[in-house]
Write a protein that holds these residues in place. Structure first.
Motif, mmCIF file in Angstrom:
data_model
loop_
_atom_site.group_PDB
_atom_site.id
_atom_site.type_symbol
_atom_site.label_atom_id
_atom_site.label_comp_id
_atom_site.label_asym_id
_atom_site.label_seq_id
_atom_site.Cartn_x
_atom_site.Cartn_y
_atom_site.Cartn_z
ATOM 1 N N LEU A 154 8.132 -67.429 -13.081
ATOM 2 C CA LEU A 154 7.872 -67.543 -14.515
ATOM 3 C C LEU A 154 8.949 -68.426 -15.124
ATOM 4 C CD1 LEU A 154 6.445 -66.573 -17.178
ATOM 5 C CD2 LEU A 154 8.149 -64.734 -17.235
ATOM 6 N N GLN A 155 8.534 -69.441 -15.883
ATOM 7 C CA GLN A 155 9.460 -70.285 -16.625
ATOM 8 C C GLN A 155 9.208 -70.129 -18.114
ATOM 9 O OE1 GLN A 155 8.596 -74.218 -14.805
ATOM 10 N NE2 GLN A 155 10.709 -74.189 -14.090
ATOM 11 N N PHE A 156 10.304 -70.003 -18.859
ATOM 12 C CA PHE A 156 10.183 -69.942 -20.321
ATOM 13 C C PHE A 156 11.386 -70.648 -20.905
ATOM 14 C CE2 PHE A 156 10.818 -67.836 -24.497
ATOM 15 C CZ PHE A 156 9.591 -68.163 -25.072
ATOM 16 N N GLY A 157 11.133 -71.650 -21.760
ATOM 17 C CA GLY A 157 12.277 -72.336 -22.331
ATOM 18 C C GLY A 157 11.911 -73.438 -23.292
ATOM 19 N N GLY A 158 12.946 -73.978 -23.880
ATOM 20 C CA GLY A 158 12.863 -75.064 -24.843
ATOM 21 C C GLY A 158 14.283 -75.462 -25.201
ATOM 22 N N HIS A 159 14.525 -75.798 -26.463
ATOM 23 C CA HIS A 159 15.853 -76.232 -26.890
ATOM 24 C C HIS A 159 16.879 -75.123 -26.673
ATOM 25 C CE1 HIS A 159 18.547 -77.870 -30.364
ATOM 26 N NE2 HIS A 159 18.850 -78.466 -29.226
ATOM 27 N N HIS A 160 17.889 -75.386 -25.842
ATOM 28 C CA HIS A 160 18.969 -74.451 -25.544
ATOM 29 C C HIS A 160 18.516 -73.176 -24.832
ATOM 30 C CE1 HIS A 160 21.301 -76.872 -28.540
ATOM 31 N NE2 HIS A 160 22.098 -76.836 -27.496
ATOM 32 N N LEU A 161 17.418 -73.245 -24.128
ATOM 33 C CA LEU A 161 16.976 -72.089 -23.344
ATOM 34 C C LEU A 161 16.149 -72.545 -22.155
ATOM 35 C CD1 LEU A 161 16.767 -68.957 -23.123
ATOM 36 C CD2 LEU A 161 14.590 -69.153 -24.349
ATOM 37 N N ALA A 162 16.502 -72.040 -20.980
ATOM 38 C CA ALA A 162 15.689 -72.288 -19.787
ATOM 39 C C ALA A 162 15.807 -71.076 -18.874
ATOM 40 C CB ALA A 162 16.156 -73.549 -19.055
ATOM 41 N N LEU A 163 14.770 -70.249 -18.875
ATOM 42 C CA LEU A 163 14.714 -69.091 -17.989
ATOM 43 C C LEU A 163 13.830 -69.441 -16.796
ATOM 44 C CD1 LEU A 163 14.155 -66.208 -20.572
ATOM 45 C CD2 LEU A 163 16.332 -67.040 -19.642
ATOM 46 N N ASN A 164 14.394 -69.365 -15.604
ATOM 47 C CA ASN A 164 13.655 -69.594 -14.368
ATOM 48 C C ASN A 164 13.709 -68.297 -13.572
ATOM 49 O OD1 ASN A 164 13.162 -72.528 -14.644
ATOM 50 N ND2 ASN A 164 15.392 -72.643 -14.574
ATOM 51 N N ILE A 165 12.638 -67.540 -13.589
ATOM 52 C CA ILE A 165 12.632 -66.198 -13.004
ATOM 53 C C ILE A 165 11.690 -66.191 -11.808
ATOM 54 C CG2 ILE A 165 12.279 -63.744 -13.440
ATOM 55 C CD1 ILE A 165 12.488 -64.546 -16.503
ATOM 56 N N THR A 166 12.268 -66.130 -10.619
ATOM 57 C CA THR A 166 11.485 -66.076 -9.388
ATOM 58 C C THR A 166 11.343 -64.622 -8.960
ATOM 59 O OG1 THR A 166 12.394 -68.218 -8.722
ATOM 60 C CG2 THR A 166 11.287 -66.922 -7.026
ATOM 61 N N ILE A 167 10.123 -64.210 -8.721
ATOM 62 C CA ILE A 167 9.850 -62.827 -8.351
ATOM 63 C C ILE A 167 9.268 -62.798 -6.938
ATOM 64 C CG2 ILE A 167 8.488 -60.765 -8.887
ATOM 65 C CD1 ILE A 167 8.671 -61.606 -11.837
ATOM 66 N N VAL A 168 9.919 -62.038 -6.068
ATOM 67 C CA VAL A 168 9.465 -61.878 -4.687
ATOM 68 C C VAL A 168 9.530 -60.393 -4.363
ATOM 69 C CG1 VAL A 168 9.696 -62.661 -2.305
ATOM 70 C CG2 VAL A 168 10.586 -64.092 -4.162
ATOM 71 N N GLY A 169 8.401 -59.711 -4.467
ATOM 72 C CA GLY A 169 8.381 -58.276 -4.216
ATOM 73 C C GLY A 169 9.339 -57.556 -5.148
ATOM 74 N N GLU A 170 10.306 -56.844 -4.578
ATOM 75 C CA GLU A 170 11.248 -56.059 -5.379
ATOM 76 C C GLU A 170 12.395 -56.893 -5.938
ATOM 77 O OE1 GLU A 170 14.078 -54.517 -1.682
ATOM 78 O OE2 GLU A 170 12.763 -53.128 -2.738
ATOM 79 N N HIS A 171 12.407 -58.189 -5.655
ATOM 80 C CA HIS A 171 13.492 -59.047 -6.092
ATOM 81 C C HIS A 171 13.082 -59.874 -7.319
ATOM 82 C CE1 HIS A 171 15.476 -58.080 -2.326
ATOM 83 N NE2 HIS A 171 14.394 -58.464 -1.661
ATOM 84 N N GLY A 172 13.953 -59.906 -8.310
ATOM 85 C CA GLY A 172 13.762 -60.763 -9.474
ATOM 86 C C GLY A 172 15.009 -61.604 -9.671
ATOM 87 N N VAL A 173 14.878 -62.921 -9.486
ATOM 88 C CA VAL A 173 16.029 -63.824 -9.479
ATOM 89 C C VAL A 173 16.019 -64.679 -10.734
ATOM 90 C CG1 VAL A 173 17.189 -65.679 -8.228
ATOM 91 C CG2 VAL A 173 15.999 -63.871 -6.948
ATOM 92 N N LEU A 174 17.083 -64.637 -11.522
ATOM 93 C CA LEU A 174 17.151 -65.343 -12.797
ATOM 94 C C LEU A 174 17.791 -66.729 -12.684
ATOM 95 C CD1 LEU A 174 16.675 -65.027 -15.926
ATOM 96 C CD2 LEU A 174 19.028 -64.161 -16.025
ATOM 97 N N THR A 175 18.389 -67.051 -11.552
ATOM 98 C CA THR A 175 19.099 -68.317 -11.425
ATOM 99 C C THR A 175 18.188 -69.417 -10.879
ATOM 100 O OG1 THR A 175 19.881 -67.729 -9.204
ATOM 101 C CG2 THR A 175 21.308 -67.195 -11.073
ATOM 102 N N PRO A 176 18.396 -70.682 -11.338
ATOM 103 C CA PRO A 176 19.326 -71.087 -12.386
ATOM 104 C C PRO A 176 18.712 -70.856 -13.767
ATOM 105 C CG PRO A 176 18.154 -73.012 -11.586
ATOM 106 C CD PRO A 176 17.665 -71.840 -10.772
ATOM 107 N N SER A 177 19.517 -70.458 -14.710
ATOM 108 C CA SER A 177 19.052 -70.314 -16.081
ATOM 109 C C SER A 177 20.113 -70.819 -17.043
ATOM 110 C CB SER A 177 18.705 -68.856 -16.401
ATOM 111 O OG SER A 177 17.462 -68.503 -15.824
ATOM 112 N N LEU A 178 19.647 -71.327 -18.170
ATOM 113 C CA LEU A 178 20.519 -71.894 -19.195
ATOM 114 C C LEU A 178 20.301 -71.150 -20.502
ATOM 115 C CD1 LEU A 178 21.121 -75.637 -19.953
ATOM 116 C CD2 LEU A 178 20.381 -74.136 -21.797
ATOM 117 N N THR A 179 21.404 -70.738 -21.113
ATOM 118 C CA THR A 179 21.348 -70.190 -22.462
ATOM 119 C C THR A 179 22.315 -70.982 -23.334
ATOM 120 O OG1 THR A 179 22.965 -68.486 -21.824
ATOM 121 C CG2 THR A 179 20.638 -67.856 -21.857
ATOM 122 N N GLY A 180 21.965 -71.156 -24.580
ATOM 123 C CA GLY A 180 22.810 -71.902 -25.507
ATOM 124 C C GLY A 180 22.391 -71.592 -26.931
#
Length: 344
Positions: A154-180
């Motif tokens: 799942l990707q969600f973002g725009g100006h000063h935000l980029a969430l890259n959330i990879t989901i694999v079974g019980e794992h949820g990985v937030l990296t790389p992500s940008l907050t500003g």
């Protein structure tokens, strides 16, 4: 649960976003695998109320590396995103999209995202450019097919935000992500809001908890003006510098972990617990480096850069010189985009 979510998101039975978020929060105490199931249900419910054109615009193949890397701190008018913006969705669709994002995040993480979006509304009122700025110019896309077992993103973002959330079974990985945030401070209904205020305040608190010898190690002899490993720098590395956590006392190490948690705990609590254990395991080999002034007025955002770097962690906090405007990046050099779980 999936049937319940479908009924909630069905346009005829739409409830308010506030109620959806409350429902999401009641689910977050579950196991990582059950949370994944709930997120998949929310993703499918969102997709079910899109028309064919919208669904086609949102969905990408999981191996679409071009889309995976299409994120930035710049507005979408400068760096186009894939997927659909909230502005392109109807009210029910927008509520479903935000409920999906909320469910992948912790309560605190979602509040931070909403404050970043509100900051963009504040900047829009200052710049008067509705084409580039505003809280609905944030884009959602899905790579792969939402699944309780197979990898998807799942990707969600725009100006000063980029969430890259990879989901694999019980794992949820937030990296790389940008907050500003730009501005880094604004007022809503008479209340001062600082979306990344804790990142600023806890960073200064840790620096000022160091003794003179430790500070000499931590403070770099050159100035860093912006992110080193920001957008467009996937796969790159930097040499660790500064003060190692192994040279800190227990109180300082606890402060360092608390600072790290401002990023690691953006994701759903069930996923964040395992991530924090990884970070704790590598804490002795984690470095804290500082560049810029060592003091700031209470309640204000400073202009000092810092970096936290460990075996499975890179965090950069980078205020823009002379502005109340900040960029941050959160990475795991061993597992960005969930590579550790998807490349086997």
């Amino acid at each position: 649960m999936n049937r319940l979510l479908y009924r909630i998101f069905n346009p005829v039975l739409v409830v308010t976003l506030g109620a959806l978020v409350l429902l999401s929060r009641s689910m977050n105490a579950d196991t990582p695998q059950s949370v994944t199931s709930q997120i998949v249900g929310a993703a499918n419910a969102f997709l079910s109320i899109l028309n064919d054109r919208q669904r086609s615009a949102v969905l990408y193949k999981f191996d679409d590396d071009k889309q995976r890397a299409r994120w930035s701190n710049f507005p979408a008018g400068f760096v186009p995103r894939g997927g659909l913006s909230l502005a392109e969705l109807g009210e029910a669709q927008r509520s479903a999209a935000l409920a999906l994002v909320s469910l992948t995040l912790s309560q605190k993480g979602f509040e931070k995202v909403e404050q970043i979006r509100d900051a963009d509304d504040a900047f829009k009122s200052m710049s008067r450019d509705e084409r580039l700025f505003g809280k609905n110019l944030y884009y959602l896309s899905i790579l792969g097919t939402p699944s309780e077992k197979d990898p998807w993103m799942l990707q969600f973002g725009g100006h000063h935000l980029a969430l890259n959330i990879t989901i694999v079974g019980e794992h949820g990985v937030l990296t790389p992500s940008l907050t500003g945030a730009q501005p880094g401070t604004y007022t809503v209904n008479g209340k001062t809001v600082r979306p990344l205020g804790q990142e600023n305040d806890k960073g200064f608190a840790l620096l000022n908890a160091l003794d003179d010898a430790q500070r000499k190690e931590a403070i770099l002899n050159y100035r860093v003006a912006d992110l080193v490993l920001g957008p467009g720098h996937d796969g790159e590395t930097i040499r660790p510098e500064g003060l190692k956590a192994s040279a800190m006392n227990e109180k300082q190490r606890a402060m360092l972990l608390d600072l790290i948690s401002e990023w690691s705990r953006i994701v759903n609590d069930s996923f964040a617990a395992a991530r924090m254990e990884e970070i704790k395991a590598g804490l002795d080999e984690t470095w804290f480096a500082w560049s810029g002034p060592t003091a700031v007025e209470a309640g204000k955002n400073g202009n000092s850069y810092y970096r936290i770097q460990g075996p499975k962690l890179v965090i950069e906090y980078a205020p823009q010189p002379g502005e109340d405007h900040v960029h941050t990046i959160y990475r795991d050099p061993t597992n960005d985009y969930g590579r550790a779980f998807t490349s086997k």
